[in-house]
Write an enzyme that holds these catalytic residues in place. Structure first.
Site, PDB file in Angstrom:
ATOM      1  N   ASP A 198       0.869  -1.170   0.000  1.00  0.00           N
ATOM      2  CA  ASP A 198       0.000   0.000   0.000  1.00  0.00           C
ATOM      3  C   ASP A 198       0.913   1.229   0.000  1.00  0.00           C
ATOM      4  O   ASP A 198       1.523   1.553   1.018  1.00  0.00           O
ATOM      5  CB  ASP A 198      -0.879  -0.062   1.256  1.00  0.00           C
ATOM      6  CG  ASP A 198      -1.677   1.210   1.478  1.00  0.00           C
ATOM      7  OD1 ASP A 198      -1.451   2.208   0.749  1.00  0.00           O
ATOM      8  OD2 ASP A 198      -2.528   1.218   2.383  1.00  0.00           O
ATOM      9  N   LYS A 224      -3.821  11.992  -3.265  1.00  0.00           N
ATOM     10  CA  LYS A 224      -2.860  12.275  -2.192  1.00  0.00           C
ATOM     11  C   LYS A 224      -1.550  12.807  -2.764  1.00  0.00           C
ATOM     12  O   LYS A 224      -0.601  13.060  -2.030  1.00  0.00           O
ATOM     13  CB  LYS A 224      -2.614  11.008  -1.372  1.00  0.00           C
ATOM     14  CG  LYS A 224      -3.860  10.565  -0.595  1.00  0.00           C
ATOM     15  CD  LYS A 224      -3.565   9.415   0.294  1.00  0.00           C
ATOM     16  CE  LYS A 224      -4.806   8.715   0.783  1.00  0.00           C
ATOM     17  NZ  LYS A 224      -5.509   9.421   1.849  1.00  0.00           N
TER      18      LYS A 224
HETATM   19  N1  PMP Z   1      -3.817   3.343   2.589  1.00  0.00           N
HETATM   20  C1  PMP Z   1      -3.339   4.390   3.264  1.00  0.00           C
HETATM   21  C2  PMP Z   1      -2.065   4.237   4.039  1.00  0.00           C
HETATM   22  C3  PMP Z   1      -4.048   5.595   3.254  1.00  0.00           C
HETATM   23  O1  PMP Z   1      -3.587   6.630   3.963  1.00  0.00           O
HETATM   24  C4  PMP Z   1      -5.244   5.682   2.512  1.00  0.00           C
HETATM   25  C5  PMP Z   1      -6.039   6.975   2.477  1.00  0.00           C
HETATM   26  N2  PMP Z   1      -6.304   7.528   3.717  1.00  0.00           N
HETATM   27  C6  PMP Z   1      -5.681   4.576   1.801  1.00  0.00           C
HETATM   28  C7  PMP Z   1      -4.942   3.428   1.857  1.00  0.00           C
HETATM   29  C8  PMP Z   1      -6.939   4.593   1.007  1.00  0.00           C
HETATM   30  O2  PMP Z   1      -6.824   5.411  -0.094  1.00  0.00           O
HETATM   31  P1  PMP Z   1      -8.111   5.760  -0.981  1.00  0.00           P
HETATM   32  O3  PMP Z   1      -9.163   6.223  -0.019  1.00  0.00           O
HETATM   33  O4  PMP Z   1      -7.625   6.849  -1.881  1.00  0.00           O
HETATM   34  O5  PMP Z   1      -8.498   4.518  -1.705  1.00  0.00           O
END
Ligand code: PMP
Length: 407
Positions: A198, A224
């Site tokens: 991730d 992000k």
């Molecule tokens: N993994 C991590 C470490 C995150 O910080 C986030 C977003 N807060 C996600 C996964 C999920 O990302 P998304 O909501 O853009 O799918």
């Protein structure tokens, strides 16, 4: 890196919130986009809005070129070997679900181990829980150290000959821990397991090389990293993606459709059923240009400077508890201030124009590990300044005084 020029590229930062200049310290949830990204998406809608991979007309060809160029841009950005290894998804969450659903379904059997950690965002834990349930497999956790880091010997210790996949975050969205993914990948592979990473909190803030780390899968989100919402990336090694079944079926991803049987087209479109996120891919491409122009290493260096500055100042506030490692941390600080609930804290800071996140940060198992129900989090990016941090610290001190003052 000229911070004044950078800040003028971000129109959203130039506003007041509750009568005070906005200080945006919530990039870990969603980053802001520079005009270059917004303009690139506007240009698409104004000049060549059209579907991709279908028509032969001029606008359709232009849109297809821009969409596929975005894929090439992502390939270069994370140093994937081939553009076929870049699958556009809705975000990190969709990318991880795709791996758990498709790769997991094929490769995990009853009694197998899926290795995760307690520092995972829900996006990298719930899909594996569901896979484990479907398959009667075991979820195994790499233990965390008290400071929220992982020791490689503990990764080694949980590996067995039944370990099929290690699913782990590159950077924790709560602790700021930066995991040594290259070494963890080496351990996984030595035990015959695969690794899915991730990268949601890593790709925006440091240079990432999927080949150098030798990861099998790597997921991240556009929103992000200065890009728009609604787009993310799944990188997967071509030899693995090639053998995987799609999890969505429909237009674009087919090769040939008969009344009762169909075949799938080649990578990566096999995993992109339906009309994709075209404007968003174009926006992501512009975001990568922006990051490349400033330089990923320079962004990391600047954020390290900011986070150290903030950490040292916050440490001087009485009753301040900060979580995660002291050194070698990413540009975010999760904390609690004695006597003030994080939601009250975030509300009070907002009154001063400071945006921070409060809650469990989609990491409830980690909250349990930290023995708290919620925390506040300040996160930094290339558009933040030390002056903003000073203002944030003043606001924290005023808030503490307000909530703990004895009359
Ligand atoms: N993994 C991590 C470490 C995150 O910080 C986030 C977003 N807060 C996600 C996964 C999920 O990302 P998304 O909501 O853009 O799918």
């Amino acid at each position: 890196m000229d911070i004044n020029t950078i800040r003028t590229d971000f129109p959203i930062l130039n506003q007041e919130v509750n009568g005070n200049p906005l200080i945006y310290l919530d990039t870990s949830a969603t980053s802001q986009s520079p005009s270059q990204v917004i303009d690139a998406m506007n240009d698409y809608y104004k000049d060549y809005n059209s579907n991709v991979h279908r028509g032969v007309h001029t606008l359709g060809t232009k849109a297809t070129d821009a969409y596929e160029q975005a894929r090439m841009k992502v390939r270069g950005f994370i140093n994937a070997q081939r553009y076929e290894e870049i699958v556009f998804t809705r975000g990190t969450t969709s990318a991880i679900n795709l791996v758990a659903r498709s790769f997991g379904e094929e490769n995990v059997s009853e009694g197998d181990d899926i290795v995760v950690t307690e520092m995972e965002h829900h996006a990298n834990i719930v899909p594996w829980q569901e896979l484990a349930k479907r398959k009667n497999a075991n979820l195994v956790f790499i233990p965390l150290e008290a400071d929220g880091t992982i020791k490689l010997e503990n990764v080694e210790a949980v590996m067995t000959d039944r370990t099929k996949i290690v699913a782990i975050t590159h950077v924790s969205n709560v602790l700021g821990t930066i995991n040594d993914i290259g070494s963890i990948a080496e351990i996984a592979h030595r035990h015959g397991a695969y690794i899915a990473v991730d990268g949601a909190q890593a790709v925006p803030h440091m240079s990432v090389d999927v080949q150098a780390m030798d990861v099998d899968f790597y997921a991240f989100s556009g929103h992000k990293m200065l890009g728009p919402t609604g787009i993310g990336v799944l990188y997967g090694k071509a030899e693995l993606l090639d053998k995987m079944e799609p999890i969505e079926y429909g237009g674009d991803m087919i090769d040939f459709v008969d009344l009762r049987e169909s075949t799938w087209t080649d990578l990566p479109v096999k995993f992109e059923a339906g009309t994709p996120m075209i404007a968003e891919a174009i926006g992501l491409s512009a975001a990568i240009d922006y990051i490349n122009q400033v330089g990923a290493d320079e962004i990391l260096r600047y954020e390290q400077e900011l986070v150290k500055y903030a950490y040292d100042k916050m440490a001087q506030i009485e009753g301040m508890e900060m979580y995660g490692p002291k050194e070698e941390r990413a540009g975010l600080i999760t904390f609690n201030l004695e006597g003030v609930h994080p939601h009250d804290l975030a509300t009070a800071l907002d009154t001063d124009g400071v945006a921070v996140r409060a809650g469990h940060h989609c990491a409830q198992p980690l909250m349990k590990f930290l023995e708290v129900s919620s925390t506040a989090r300040a996160s930094f990016y290339l558009y933040n300044t030390k002056d903003e941090i000073d203002y944030f610290i003043d606001s924290l001190e005023r808030t503490k005084e307000f909530f703990t003052h004895e009359f």
